[in-house]
Each structure stands twice: as C-alpha cells, then as structure tokens.
Design an enzyme around this catalytic site. Structure first.
Site, PDB file in Angstrom:
ATOM      1  N   CYS A 114      -4.321   4.059   6.015  1.00 35.86           N
ATOM      2  CA  CYS A 114      -5.060   5.075   6.769  1.00 35.86           C
ATOM      3  C   CYS A 114      -6.492   4.670   7.103  1.00 35.86           C
ATOM      4  O   CYS A 114      -7.130   5.286   7.948  1.00 35.86           O
ATOM      5  CB  CYS A 114      -5.068   6.395   6.004  1.00 35.86           C
ATOM      6  N   HIS A 256     -10.590  10.935   8.615  1.00 29.93           N
ATOM      7  CA  HIS A 256      -9.156  10.644   8.685  1.00 29.93           C
ATOM      8  C   HIS A 256      -8.390  11.942   8.486  1.00 29.93           C
ATOM      9  O   HIS A 256      -8.699  12.737   7.591  1.00 29.93           O
ATOM     10  CB  HIS A 256      -8.785   9.620   7.617  1.00 29.93           C
ATOM     11  N   ASN A 286      -0.459  13.662   9.578  1.00 28.68           N
ATOM     12  CA  ASN A 286      -1.125  12.428   9.159  1.00 28.68           C
ATOM     13  C   ASN A 286      -0.469  11.258   9.884  1.00 28.68           C
ATOM     14  O   ASN A 286       0.688  10.926   9.623  1.00 28.68           O
ATOM     15  CB  ASN A 286      -1.010  12.267   7.641  1.00 28.68           C
TER      16      ASN A 286
END
Length: 329
Positions: A114, A256, A286
């Site tokens: 990520c 994020h 996500n």
C-alpha cells in the site's frame, strides 16, 4: 536537493464492474451495516474476465499523458508499483509498455504494497536526479480481487481493483503540482502480520497441487491498525519538521485509503478538520498501491484540492512499509 519535481499529469482507472456491500451479503456472512460502520466502504470495483493489472495501468497512463499534454513516445522510464502483477516475468512495467505501444524505455516494478506509490515516486525522483531530461511514468495498479479468498469475510470486504498514474519530470512549471519531499521507512520484522505468501519461492507449489490459503491476502487487522496509525502519524510529523512546516499549514490530508477508521484516526492525531481530509474509500475500498494516485487524481479533478494547496500523503502497507509525501499544487 536543488531540483523541482513536477507532476505534469495525473490519471486513474477503475473497472466498470461494481461489487456493492449488498452483493457481498450474498457471498459471505456479512452485512452492509457491518462493513460500512467498521470500514467506511460501500462499494468496490472488480476487474472483468480477461482484464489485468497492466490493462488498468495503461488506461490510467493514457489519462495522465492527456492531462500532461504529452505524447506516449516522450516517456523515458516506467516505474510500476504493484503486488498483483500480471506475471512474475515479464514485469508489469514491461507489460504496460507493450500495451502503450512503445519500446526502449527503462521499465521496473516496485513492491511495497500500500506504500507502493510513494516508493515508486521516490524511485522516479532518483532517476530524474541522474537524468534531468527524463519523463517518468509512475503508475500503481492492483488486481487484488484475484488474491482474495472470497470465503474469508475479514478480508474480502476490504479490497478493490484500480490503477492510478502520474507523469513526473524536472521543470519550473508554476501551474503544475510539485513534489516537495518524500520520506520512506520499513520494518520487515512485522511482515508476518500482513502476507500474500503463495507462489513465492519460499511457498512454491508443485504441479497439480491445490492452492492453499497462503495464496490469498492474510492479515491481523487489529495489530495492523495500531501500527498503521502510529507510523503514518510519526513519519508525517518528521517530514513536516524536516521541511520547516507546521501541521496547521497542511491544506489537505490525503492518506492511503485502507479503512475509514484509520483515515479518521490519522486526521484526529493531526487536528485536521474532517472537511480537509480527502477520502474516496466508500467507492473503491482499499486498492493498495493504487489508492493514493487514484485519490490524488480524483481530488484534483473534483476541486477538492485547489491551486496552491499543500497536500500531505501518509501511507502504510505490508512489509511493513510506510511513508509520507508532500505535494504543493
């Protein structure tokens, strides 16, 4: 570092197919209320059959090139952040190059989960220091839906597929976003808290052997939450201090997009009001390395980010990896 790192263009792509929380209720034992209250996610996009990470990346790259008013032939480097490439060899960057119809550029994949976009961005800054005339495509792309166990309700509700891209050059353009600084860190001793092991050389499969759970995303959510908030906040504070900036000078916090509770906790730690925190997790879930460039492109296009804004970008991902970036729009 006496060089301006310019984001000449931004682009994004998400697959047409949408999987809502109501759709997931038919697949696993979950509910829209449970997912929404715990994660903030309402929908996520999932690739079609035959659609791969490189296909999405090429679409995001074309949008970024158009946004930069550049021809694809001008690119000199392709840096791709992903943990879900089409294949181990060729690299995803090479696949993207092929789909853009060009050749000769240096191509490399970056694996930082990520945090991948910031890791790729920092890699691009290094190439520009060595080759100031370079024009670098930085692209993040993830097909996480093919690394998800759709019977595991703790993970399958969280992730989606998407891609985001940026064109980075050196320059003096005052009307283009400028990357001021990036700081990156990692701690491999915590890596087993978030894994995708299957297929790696330490977890190799034999011919005709069934795929096990290790092939899919496995994570310890509660532990990750604590480390994510602590490290995203800590590295952001150090980045601001290194640049002589106060928290109050941040116009937009764009973290994020892992989980709305993490996003909210980071915002609260920084005393940044909710209206200055950008989130699109409700729409995409996500998307790992793709989440930051996807959010940047959308926030800029919708006017959430305005000219002159200072944008702080904290990230956290498997590895563990984490980082923070500062961009002046």
């Amino acid at each position: 570092m006496n060089m301006n790192f310019i984001l000449r263009g931004l682009g994004r792509y998400a697959p047409e197919r949408v999987l809502s929380n109501a759709d997931l209720e038919k697949i696993v034992d979950t509910s829209d209320e449970w997912i929404t209250t715990r994660t903030g996610i309402q929908r996520r996009h999932v690739v079609a059959d035959g659609e791969n990470a490189s296909d999405m990346a090429a679409e995001a790259a074309r949008m970024a090139l158009a946004n930069a008013d550049m021809d694809v032939s001008e690119l000199t480097h392709i840096v791709c952040a992903t943990f879900t490439p089409d294949s181990v060899i060729p690299s995803c960057a090479c696949r993207i190059q092929e789909k853009l119809g060009i050749k000769g550029q240096m191509c490399i994949d970056v694996s930082a989960a990520c945090s991948g976009f910031l890791y790729a961005l920092q890699t691009a800054r290094g190439y520009l220091l060595l080759e100031p005339d370079a024009k670098v495509l930085v692209v993040s792309t993830e097909v996480i839906s093919r690394r998800i166990n759709w019977e595991d309700r703790t993970t399958c509700v969280l992730f989606g597929d998407a891609s985001g891209a940026a064109i980075m050059t050196a320059g003096e353009e005052s009307d283009r976003p400028r990357v001021l600084d990036v700081m990156l860190e990692a701690d491999g001793t915590l890596g087993d808290l978030l894994t995708v092991n299957g297929g790696g050389s330490a977890y190799a499969y034999k011919k005709d052997e069934p795929v096990g759970n290790e092939f899919f995303v496995q994570m310890e959510g509660r532990e990750i939450f604590k480390h994510a908030v602590r490290n995203m906040v800590g590295i952001s504070e150090r980045l601001l201090e290194r640049n002589g900036l106060a928290k109050s000078e941040v116009d937009v916090l764009l973290p994020h997009q892992a989980n709305y509770r993490i996003i909210d906790a980071v915002g609260r730690k920084f005393d940044i009001p909710e209206e200055k925190v950008f989130s699109n997790i409700h729409e995409y879930g996500n998307t790992s390395a793709a989440s930051v460039p996807l959010a940047l492109s959308e926030a800029w296009d919708t006017g959430f980010i305005k000219p002159g804004n200072l944008v702080l970008i904290p990230t956290f991902g498997g590895g563990f990896t984490w980082g923070a970036g500062l961009i002046r729009f």
